[in-house]
Design an enzyme around this catalytic site. Structure first.
Site, PDB file in Angstrom:
ATOM      1  N   SER A  46      29.322 -12.454  12.016  1.00 15.15           N
ATOM      2  CA  SER A  46      29.313 -12.036  10.616  1.00 15.15           C
ATOM      3  C   SER A  46      28.399 -12.942   9.816  1.00 15.15           C
ATOM      4  O   SER A  46      27.822 -13.889  10.345  1.00 15.15           O
ATOM      5  CB  SER A  46      30.727 -12.097  10.038  1.00 15.15           C
ATOM      6  OG  SER A  46      31.088 -13.442   9.832  1.00 15.15           O
ATOM      7  N   LYS A  47      28.297 -12.655   8.532  1.00 15.98           N
ATOM      8  CA  LYS A  47      27.408 -13.433   7.658  1.00 15.98           C
ATOM      9  C   LYS A  47      27.651 -14.943   7.738  1.00 15.98           C
ATOM     10  O   LYS A  47      26.752 -15.738   7.556  1.00 15.98           O
ATOM     11  CB  LYS A  47      27.573 -12.969   6.209  1.00 15.98           C
ATOM     12  CG  LYS A  47      26.613 -11.878   5.819  1.00 15.98           C
ATOM     13  CD  LYS A  47      27.323 -10.673   5.238  1.00 15.98           C
ATOM     14  CE  LYS A  47      27.820  -9.751   6.325  1.00 15.98           C
ATOM     15  NZ  LYS A  47      28.692  -8.718   6.017  1.00 15.98           N
TER      16      LYS A  47
END
Length: 491
Positions: free
Chosen positions: A254-255
């Site tokens: 994820s980010k």
RNA sequence: GGCGCAUUCGUCUAGCGGCCUAGGACACCUCCCUCUCAAGGAGGAGACCACCGGUUCGAAUCCGGUAUGCGCUACCA
């Protein structure tokens, strides 16, 4: 005997193309090309609420950047279109109606409030959350009453209460699921859009998809799909569930883990050929040692048998190394051309634009073997572009040197350089190397002082080549500036 | 909680019963090359093959259990 290979990449435009997603696209593409089949792109835009503006373009751009061309899909069309699910709603509604008519599905009038409450209750009592099938046994009359109240129903699949659903996953082998662990999932939402489950099987069937290669997160949905194929009377495709790509902490990428969108990698200066090679190795291998492979080798060598079953962690360090390897295989001209946009973007604003491609070609060889990403080129080479160098005068004086000695070195060098007719690597070296001996200093000391004076750095490409590109005038000017700095030191 | 999948150096992986005292790559360390930094070359360290049983003459490889991790469990995909 065997049907033509037709695989699809079916992204949902709810965000930008994630590397995990792109890896799935790559494997599908490699599989299609390896078998001389078709690679289809289908946009799964059935979640109206989460659709992100510009996502479709970003996804297609990502594919194009990597050279993953599609035979059917957006922009190119094909015989099994349309390739946007939002344009195929009628087919899903027909399929849902048919399933209801056949008794394989039913309309559900439960409110989302009731559903939420029910789920909360189930979780509280440690019960497996799932629809309680309240509407499964509604009579036509009861349905009519609810319709009369204006309730718009969803259509749910009537999952068999008993039995097992099994299949042979091409990567994982036999997988078995108890039907009793499945709940009656939604096929058609109240807004008339299908869920993934319904749209997916209707389209894969109509588009004659032969193999479904998708991420492992879908494995749990496999029995639902198989049951749907069965209810629709369709022959299911073959399935292969690919290992996931995880972040460094082993959780879903994820980010938090840094860049996840393929477009970010482009901006960070990674080459598309690197990304293709690297992503291919995340979950697949040719043999026990081959790592650097061209697109053609990848296509030729790809096979599902060699896809691994374990999730892979995205290791940026290895990506950096591989990108450096690819950068070094580029021709000077190609490297210069590809560096240009990054230089333009990252060099200080005061540097005059447009940048000269010809000048970049001259200095390109100096950085090609040093840069691991194209984005590093401006960082490493800015001294070739700026007018005034900014550096601490103390850097001019080497560790084993003194201010006086450095002054002598630079002054003497200045005289020598002034007299040079030609200003290339050979004449520079032929003139300056003997100078060190004459001055009684180590070459490192002399060259180090000159390096700092001409580049403002203690680490840079080879001195004489650098100076040659910089040119006589600039070098002289910078040496003068360095001399001034030295003279001003300690005052 | 239920179901499913997985488990070899820090990381990516090779291995599909004897060739494994486990091979390659990244990262790390040493040395060589060298005007610095890289690149390149040569070495090194690094995995009790998650654990416990079983099958077998023989298991990282087959089977069972346990543990751990991940995924799914939405009118999201």
């Amino acid at each position: 005997m065997s049907k033509p290979v037709r695989v699809r990449y079916a992204p949902s435009p709810t965000g930008f193309p994630h590397v995990g997603n792109i890896r799935t696209a790559l494997f599908n593409w490699l599989f299609a090309r390896h078998h001389g089949g078709s690679f289809i792109v289908r946009i799964e835009d059935t979640d109206v609420a989460r659709t992100v503006e510009g996502a479709v373009e970003a996804i297609l751009d990502g594919l194009r950047w990597l050279g993953l061309d599609w035979d059917e899909g957006p922009e190119v069309g094909g015989n099994h279109g349309p390739y946007f699910q939002s344009q195929r709603l009628k087919r899903y509604q027909e399929a849902a109606d048919r399933l209801v008519a056949q008794g394989n599905a039913y309309r559900c009038y439960c409110s989302s409030e009731r559903l939420d409450q029910m789920r909360a209750e189930q979780v509280k009592h440690k019960q497996p959350p799932g629809y309680d099938r309240a509407c499964r046994t509604l009579t036509a009359e009861e349905c009519g009453i609810r319709e009369g109240q204006g309730i718009v129903p969803v259509v749910r699949f009537k999952v068999p209460l008993t039995g097992q659903t099994r299949t042979n996953d091409l990567i994982r082998g036999e997988v078995v699921f108890e039907n009793s662990t499945l709940d009656d999932f939604v096929l058609l939402k109240s807004d008339g859009y299908p869920t993934y489950h319904l749209a997916n099987i209707v389209d894969d069937h109509e588009m004659k998809v032969s193999h479904v290669l998708r991420a492992e997160e879908w494995l749990s949905s496999l029995p639902r799909h198989l049951l749907l194929y069965q209810a629709m009377g369709y022959q299911p495709p073959l399935f292969a569930h690919l290992p996931m790509i995880l972040g460094t902490d082993r959780s879903k990428l994820s980010k938090r883990h840094g860049a996840v969108s393929i477009t970010e990698y482009k901006e960070m200066g990674y080459l598309p050929e690197t990304m293709v090679n690297f992503l291919a190795l995340l979950g697949w291998s040719l043999d026990d040692k081959t790592e650097i492979m061209s697109r053609e080798q990848l296509v030729q060598g790809f096979s599902l048998e060699r896809v691994s079953r374990t999730a892979a962690i995205f290791n940026i360090e290895k990506l950096n190394w591989m990108n450096g390897v690819y950068i070094r295989t580029l021709t000077i001209d190609d490297f210069a051309q590809r560096s240009l946009p990054l230089l333009d973007k990252k060099l200080p604003a005061q540097v005059k634009r447009p940048l000269s491609l010809d000048y970049i070609r001259q200095l390109a060889p100096l950085f090609q073997e040093r840069a691991r990403t194209l984005a590093e080129v401006p960082e490493l080479s800015d001294f070739f572009f700026v007018d005034e160098l900014e550096y601490d005068a103390a850097l001019l004086v080497g560790k084993k040197s003194t201010r006086e000695s450095t002054l002598r070195c630079l002054e003497a060098s200045r005289e020598r350089i002034l007299k040079l007719d030609r200003f290339d690597k050979e004449s520079l070296e032929g003139s300056l190397r003997p100078l060190a001996e004459e001055l009684g200093v180590k070459t490192g000391e002399l060259f180090g002082a000159l390096r700092t004076a001409t580049t403002g750095r203690t680490a840079a490409p080879p001195l004489f080549e650098t100076m040659a590109v910089l040119g006589k005038d600039l070098c002289l000017k910078r040496i003068d500036v360095a001399l001034d700095k030295l003279r001003g030191m300690g005052l």
